[in-house]
Design a protein around this motif. Structure first.
Motif, PDB file in Angstrom:
ATOM      1  N   ASP A   1      -5.642  10.275  -0.989  1.00  0.00           N
ATOM      2  CA  ASP A   1      -3.937  10.932  -0.562  1.00  0.00           C
ATOM      3  C   ASP A   1      -3.925  12.192   0.258  1.00  0.00           C
ATOM      4  OD1 ASP A   1      -1.011   9.995  -2.437  1.00  0.00           O
ATOM      5  OD2 ASP A   1      -2.883   9.226  -3.709  1.00  0.00           O
TER       6      ASP A   1
ATOM      7  N   HIS B   1      -4.078   5.412   0.596  1.00  0.00           N
ATOM      8  CA  HIS B   1      -2.861   6.631   0.999  1.00  0.00           C
ATOM      9  C   HIS B   1      -3.147   7.786   1.378  1.00  0.00           C
ATOM     10  CE1 HIS B   1       0.043   5.000  -2.509  1.00  0.00           C
ATOM     11  NE2 HIS B   1      -1.669   4.372  -2.998  1.00  0.00           N
TER      12      HIS B   1
ATOM     13  N   HIS C   1      -3.189   0.948   0.790  1.00  0.00           N
ATOM     14  CA  HIS C   1      -2.073   1.951   1.058  1.00  0.00           C
ATOM     15  C   HIS C   1      -2.127   2.790   2.478  1.00  0.00           C
ATOM     16  CE1 HIS C   1       1.961   2.838   0.807  1.00  0.00           C
ATOM     17  NE2 HIS C   1       2.273   4.090   0.872  1.00  0.00           N
TER      18      HIS C   1
ATOM     19  N   GLU D   1      -2.763  -2.876   0.956  1.00  0.00           N
ATOM     20  CA  GLU D   1      -0.961  -2.311   1.132  1.00  0.00           C
ATOM     21  C   GLU D   1      -1.590  -1.904   2.793  1.00  0.00           C
ATOM     22  OE1 GLU D   1      -0.962   0.914  -1.828  1.00  0.00           O
ATOM     23  OE2 GLU D   1      -0.541  -0.995  -3.693  1.00  0.00           O
TER      24      GLU D   1
ATOM     25  N   SER E   1       7.564  -2.414  -6.830  1.00  0.00           N
ATOM     26  CA  SER E   1       6.844  -1.012  -5.672  1.00  0.00           C
ATOM     27  C   SER E   1       7.275  -0.703  -5.042  1.00  0.00           C
ATOM     28  CB  SER E   1       5.471  -1.577  -6.219  1.00  0.00           C
ATOM     29  OG  SER E   1       5.887  -2.520  -5.308  1.00  0.00           O
ATOM     30  N   PHE E   2       7.267   0.195  -4.483  1.00  0.00           N
ATOM     31  CA  PHE E   2       7.627   1.664  -3.488  1.00  0.00           C
ATOM     32  C   PHE E   2       8.841   1.489  -2.972  1.00  0.00           C
ATOM     33  CE2 PHE E   2       3.027  -0.771  -2.951  1.00  0.00           C
ATOM     34  CZ  PHE E   2       2.576  -0.424  -1.744  1.00  0.00           C
TER      35      PHE E   2
ATOM     36  N   ARG F   1       4.831   0.474  -9.625  1.00  0.00           N
ATOM     37  CA  ARG F   1       3.628   1.256  -8.871  1.00  0.00           C
ATOM     38  C   ARG F   1       4.099   2.168  -7.257  1.00  0.00           C
ATOM     39  NH1 ARG F   1       0.587  -2.572  -4.850  1.00  0.00           N
ATOM     40  NH2 ARG F   1       1.937  -4.546  -5.886  1.00  0.00           N
ATOM     41  N   ASN F   2       3.501   3.336  -7.038  1.00  0.00           N
ATOM     42  CA  ASN F   2       4.628   3.376  -6.122  1.00  0.00           C
ATOM     43  C   ASN F   2       6.060   4.040  -6.281  1.00  0.00           C
ATOM     44  OD1 ASN F   2       1.989   2.415  -4.806  1.00  0.00           O
ATOM     45  ND2 ASN F   2       2.173   4.147  -4.018  1.00  0.00           N
ATOM     46  N   ASN F   3       5.836   4.641  -7.769  1.00  0.00           N
ATOM     47  CA  ASN F   3       7.894   5.533  -6.958  1.00  0.00           C
ATOM     48  C   ASN F   3       6.917   7.057  -8.115  1.00  0.00           C
ATOM     49  OD1 ASN F   3       9.960   3.474  -7.334  1.00  0.00           O
ATOM     50  ND2 ASN F   3       8.288   2.473  -7.916  1.00  0.00           N
TER      51      ASN F   3
ATOM     52  N   PHE G   1      -0.055   4.789  -9.581  1.00  0.00           N
ATOM     53  CA  PHE G   1       0.976   5.866  -8.229  1.00  0.00           C
ATOM     54  C   PHE G   1       2.296   6.419  -8.647  1.00  0.00           C
ATOM     55  CE2 PHE G   1      -2.516   3.708  -5.779  1.00  0.00           C
ATOM     56  CZ  PHE G   1      -3.614   4.874  -5.667  1.00  0.00           C
ATOM     57  N   ASN G   2       2.233   6.348  -9.625  1.00  0.00           N
ATOM     58  CA  ASN G   2       3.454   6.761 -10.498  1.00  0.00           C
ATOM     59  C   ASN G   2       3.075   8.635 -10.735  1.00  0.00           C
ATOM     60  OD1 ASN G   2       6.276   5.749 -10.122  1.00  0.00           O
ATOM     61  ND2 ASN G   2       4.115   4.604 -10.495  1.00  0.00           N
TER      62      ASN G   2
END
Length: 513
Positions: free
Chosen positions: A114, A137, A160, A185, A368-369, A391-393, A415-416
């Motif tokens: 990240d 990420h 990601h 990802e 997701s996303f 995931r990813n929200n 990933f929230n």
């Protein structure tokens, strides 16, 4: 003991260079002092746009406190400091790392997920002791070939990013094993036999959300493989030799598979493997052609993929960057049966209300996303739902009404923005898999967790758990418990690396009597 040799700009009093005072408020001196004793430094979430020099030189320069006080107690003798072995600089704004990375040769863990990294420095090759590298990420388009020099690397997390290929020599990372070779990802289109031939220690291979069109027969070389995630790719057929592996988990959702009926996939991993095994005997000649089949037209190439609805029972409107799902998408279902919904990789701020129209049939939902900050009650009406990907929200809570999802087996909340494990999950007894990594979870309730008798996989990696309650060891049904990347001190890394059974036993031994 630290390597304090050959340092320039030496201080006349001590013979060593005085520590630069360029860390500012972003890296408190107390944190550096503690890191010299523990060998671990966590700088996650500090809004850093670059890594301060004092971090790279933590084991080279004289600490600032040494210049203030030249009489030391036994506990403060800085020259007896511990080499930095674990550096966490995740959730910052780093765009690059300098070659000063080589000043930390004792690192075994480097976690920089990240950030905004577009590349990694070639000096990474000098981290010969590195066992875990998390660069997920970021914005990496390529990996430096030097990464293949990290022969002690056991865990590599690449998900990601913007990778389109793996570097030459990737197969030389033959130590990779039970910490998840994540390459999900990205934009990887091909997994070659050359990537697989020496990775025979791998337990987990995560290739979800790429653009793979086929899986090579050489996948059977991965004899230790237990978990294989191929979901959300462009795979139209599987090599029947996949049935030779002793997989505990195989994810295939979101692929335009032609050679395996949906009802077989829905029955789970073991049924899929049995089917593939039977085809090895029955259909070997035709297998040679199956891998070369071209993928069917992808949903992203047409407004509504009616073929997916009719043939595969999938309502797919993914990767459109859409703020809303058009009515024509739901209209296209007509009288057809739909068992899967894929609205991932859009810009949805709320779940489409018309999803309630599918409540009698849909079992898999992928949202997701997106940009969801809440879960609407319409989703809670899907009583046949078994698989839910959120995931990813931007979620930090789940509605209590979700306990009506009486068939839910797998939920992905990674990933929230969760700070606790949502209470409603404890009240869904059918849950088998909870994935809630890369959030801010600070606690779990072991008593309530123990009542979840079907729970076999719990992923709590990269959260804010300061301690692991010993009573969690009583959750004996767990087969996979992932705790890495949390700030707790015990269990230590050596215990975590031994796997779930060892972790649970360790925890049980520490339950107060």
């Amino acid at each position: 003991m630290s390597r304090l040799k050959g340092v320039a700009d030496r201080d006349s009093r001590t013979g060593f260079r005085a520590e630069r005072r360029d860390c500012g408020a972003s890296v408190p001196q107390g944190l550096l002092k503690a890191a010299r004793k523990s060998g671990q430094l966590n700088l996650s979430g500090r809004n850093l746009s670059e890594v301060p020099q004092c971090v790279w030189r933590i084991n080279v320069d004289i600490p600032e406190e040494a210049n203030q006080n030249l009489s030391f107690s036994a506990a403060e003798r800085w020259w007896e400091q511990t080499d930095l072995t674990k550096l966490i600089i995740s959730n910052n704004k780093l765009q690059s790392l300098t070659d000063d990375l080589r000043l930390l040769p004792a690192l075994t863990v480097l976690d920089i997920h990240d950030n905004q990294l577009t590349s990694l420095p070639s000096a990474i090759r000098e981290l010969e002791n590195l066992q875990k590298l998390n660069v997920s990420h970021n914005k990496l388009k390529i990996l430096p070939e030097e990464i293949t020099n990290l022969r002690n690397l056991k865990g590599l997390y690449l998900q990601h990013n913007e990778l389109t290929c793996l570097p030459e020599g990737f197969e030389q990372l033959f130590s990779l094993e039970d910490l998840e070779l994540h390459v999900g990802e990205n934009q990887i289109e091909m997994l070659g036999a050359e990537h697989l031939k020496h990775l025979n220690s791998i337990l987990v291979l995560d290739l979800r959300d790429n653009k793979l069109k086929s899986v090579p027969d050489e996948i059977t070389l991965l004899q230790s493989l237990e978990r294989l995630d191929l979901s959300n790719n462009d795979i139209s057929s599987l090599p029947y030799s996949l049935g030779k592996l002793h997989l505990k988990f195989l994810a295939l959702e979101g692929n335009p598979l032609r050679t395996i009926r949906r009802e077989i996939i829905n029955k789970g991993t073991q049924e899929v493997l049995k089917y593939l095994q039977s085809k090895i005997k029955d259909d070997e000649p035709s297998q040679n052609n199956s891998v070369t089949e071209t993928a069917m037209t992808l949903p992203s190439e047409s407004r509504v993929n009616v073929h997916s609805i009719v043939t595969l029972k999938i309502l797919d409107y993914s990767d459109k960057q859409a703020v809303l799902i058009p009515d024509e998408v739901f209209d296209a279902v007509k009288s057809n049966i739909v068992t899967s919904v894929n609205f991932s990789k859009n810009q949805l701020c709320e779940i489409p209300k018309r999803i309630i129209e599918l409540k009698e049939m849909v079992s898999d939902v992928n949202l997701s996303f997106n940009k969801l900050s809440f879960v609407s009650l319409e989703l809670c009406t899907l009583q046949k739902l078994t698989f839910l990907d959120l995931r990813n929200n931007f979620l930090n809570s789940l509605p209590e009404e979700m306990e009506s999802l009486i068939r839910l087996q797998t939920i992905n909340l990674s990933f929230n923005r969760f700070k606790i494990l949502p209470e409603v999950l404890y009240r869904i007894p059918t849950l088998e898999t909870i994935l809630i990594s890369n959030n801010q979870v600070g606690s779990v309730d072991p008593q309530k967790m123990k009542t979840m008798e079907n729970l076999i996989t719990l992923d709590l990696q990269n959260n804010d758990l300061l301690q692991i309650p010993p009573e969690l060891g009583n959750c004996v049904n767990l087969r996979t418990l992932l705790l890495d990347g949390n700030p707790f001190r015990v269990p230590r890394a050596a215990i975590l690396m031994k796997g779930t059974a060892a972790i649970l036993e360790y925890l049980r031994d520490r339950i107060p009597t």
